[in-house]
Scaffold this motif. Sequence first.
Motif, mmCIF file in Angstrom:
data_model
loop_
_atom_site.group_PDB
_atom_site.id
_atom_site.type_symbol
_atom_site.label_atom_id
_atom_site.label_comp_id
_atom_site.label_asym_id
_atom_site.label_seq_id
_atom_site.Cartn_x
_atom_site.Cartn_y
_atom_site.Cartn_z
ATOM 1 N N ASP A 101 -78.808 11.053 69.236
ATOM 2 C CA ASP A 101 -78.741 9.594 69.360
ATOM 3 C C ASP A 101 -79.337 8.950 68.104
ATOM 4 O OD1 ASP A 101 -81.487 9.831 69.659
ATOM 5 O OD2 ASP A 101 -81.515 9.311 71.777
ATOM 6 N N GLU A 102 -79.634 7.670 68.181
ATOM 7 C CA GLU A 102 -80.088 6.917 67.011
ATOM 8 C C GLU A 102 -81.386 7.458 66.410
ATOM 9 O OE1 GLU A 102 -79.271 5.622 69.983
ATOM 10 O OE2 GLU A 102 -78.002 3.861 69.735
ATOM 11 N N LYS A 125 -69.544 5.873 68.596
ATOM 12 C CA LYS A 125 -69.373 4.756 69.547
ATOM 13 C C LYS A 125 -70.591 4.534 70.437
ATOM 14 C CE LYS A 125 -65.097 4.316 68.220
ATOM 15 N NZ LYS A 125 -65.060 4.022 66.818
ATOM 16 N N THR A 126 -71.388 5.591 70.671
ATOM 17 C CA THR A 126 -72.531 5.443 71.577
ATOM 18 C C THR A 126 -73.770 4.868 70.892
ATOM 19 O OG1 THR A 126 -73.188 7.738 71.158
ATOM 20 C CG2 THR A 126 -71.751 7.326 73.071
ATOM 21 N N TRP A 127 -73.728 4.767 69.577
ATOM 22 C CA TRP A 127 -74.893 4.249 68.868
ATOM 23 C C TRP A 127 -74.892 2.734 68.864
ATOM 24 C CZ3 TRP A 127 -76.000 7.353 63.758
ATOM 25 C CH2 TRP A 127 -76.370 8.653 64.092
ATOM 26 N N ASP A 128 -76.065 2.158 69.085
ATOM 27 C CA ASP A 128 -76.252 0.707 69.043
ATOM 28 C C ASP A 128 -76.743 0.328 67.633
ATOM 29 O OD1 ASP A 128 -77.001 -1.950 69.324
ATOM 30 O OD2 ASP A 128 -78.454 -1.575 70.928
ATOM 31 N N ARG A 130 -78.206 -2.228 66.530
ATOM 32 C CA ARG A 130 -79.557 -2.819 66.507
ATOM 33 C C ARG A 130 -80.637 -1.742 66.583
ATOM 34 N NH1 ARG A 130 -78.169 -6.952 71.106
ATOM 35 N NH2 ARG A 130 -77.362 -4.964 71.751
ATOM 36 N N LYS A 131 -80.405 -0.722 67.431
ATOM 37 C CA LYS A 131 -81.349 0.397 67.485
ATOM 38 C C LYS A 131 -81.371 1.124 66.147
ATOM 39 C CE LYS A 131 -81.539 2.002 72.255
ATOM 40 N NZ LYS A 131 -81.165 3.126 73.140
ATOM 41 N N CYS A 132 -80.197 1.291 65.560
ATOM 42 C CA CYS A 132 -80.119 1.955 64.256
ATOM 43 C C CYS A 132 -80.923 1.181 63.224
ATOM 44 C CB CYS A 132 -78.660 2.085 63.804
ATOM 45 S SG CYS A 132 -77.704 3.237 64.820
#
Length: 193
Positions: A101-102, A125-128, A130-132
């Motif tokens: 994940d991120e 596609k599952t990465w946000d 903003r979190k990144c």
Amino acid sequence: MSLGDWLFSLFDGLGEPGVLLCIFVLFFIDAVIFPTLPEVFFLLGLDQNPTVLFGSELLLVAVLGELAGIFLLYYIVKKIRVPTRVSRIAEKYIDFLVVSDERIILVNRIAPMIPFLGAFIALIKTWDPRKCAFYIVLGCVLKYGIIMLAGNFFYGYFGSDTAQTVMLVAIVAVIVISFIASYVKKRNAGLES
């Protein structure tokens, strides 16, 4: 003239605003086009004024340059038609890594395994995003904050020439260790032949 002297001479005469602009551009290029060894150039910038205040300004500019570069690449990849096959390959690659994940962005600071991070942010596609962005900023602050504090320590307790040499050796060692760790992780995941 030694290699270290030549590298450090790149910033001579720029003044603090020029150094800040140069660091922004180097971090931007590193995020978008090709690796520029930002650790070395961050240290070179710090050499111009090894104070916590200027180091903090360098850190802010580094974060902004990296965010601008990564998210420009993100925007470009989002706007072009990337074949689904490429997205699947990127997702498979990320799934092989220690963390998929991120948070892998933080691992990437130590063992660089994700080139062109902005493209991966757009393709996974599952990465946000903003979190990144959060992990990019956090990783940048931790990594370059440590370099800044170590640089300030060495400049405070050693002469300028000794501090430059010690910091360059330390940064080169970190880069070499990072590439070795990256290679070992990829090989263990079956990504290298």
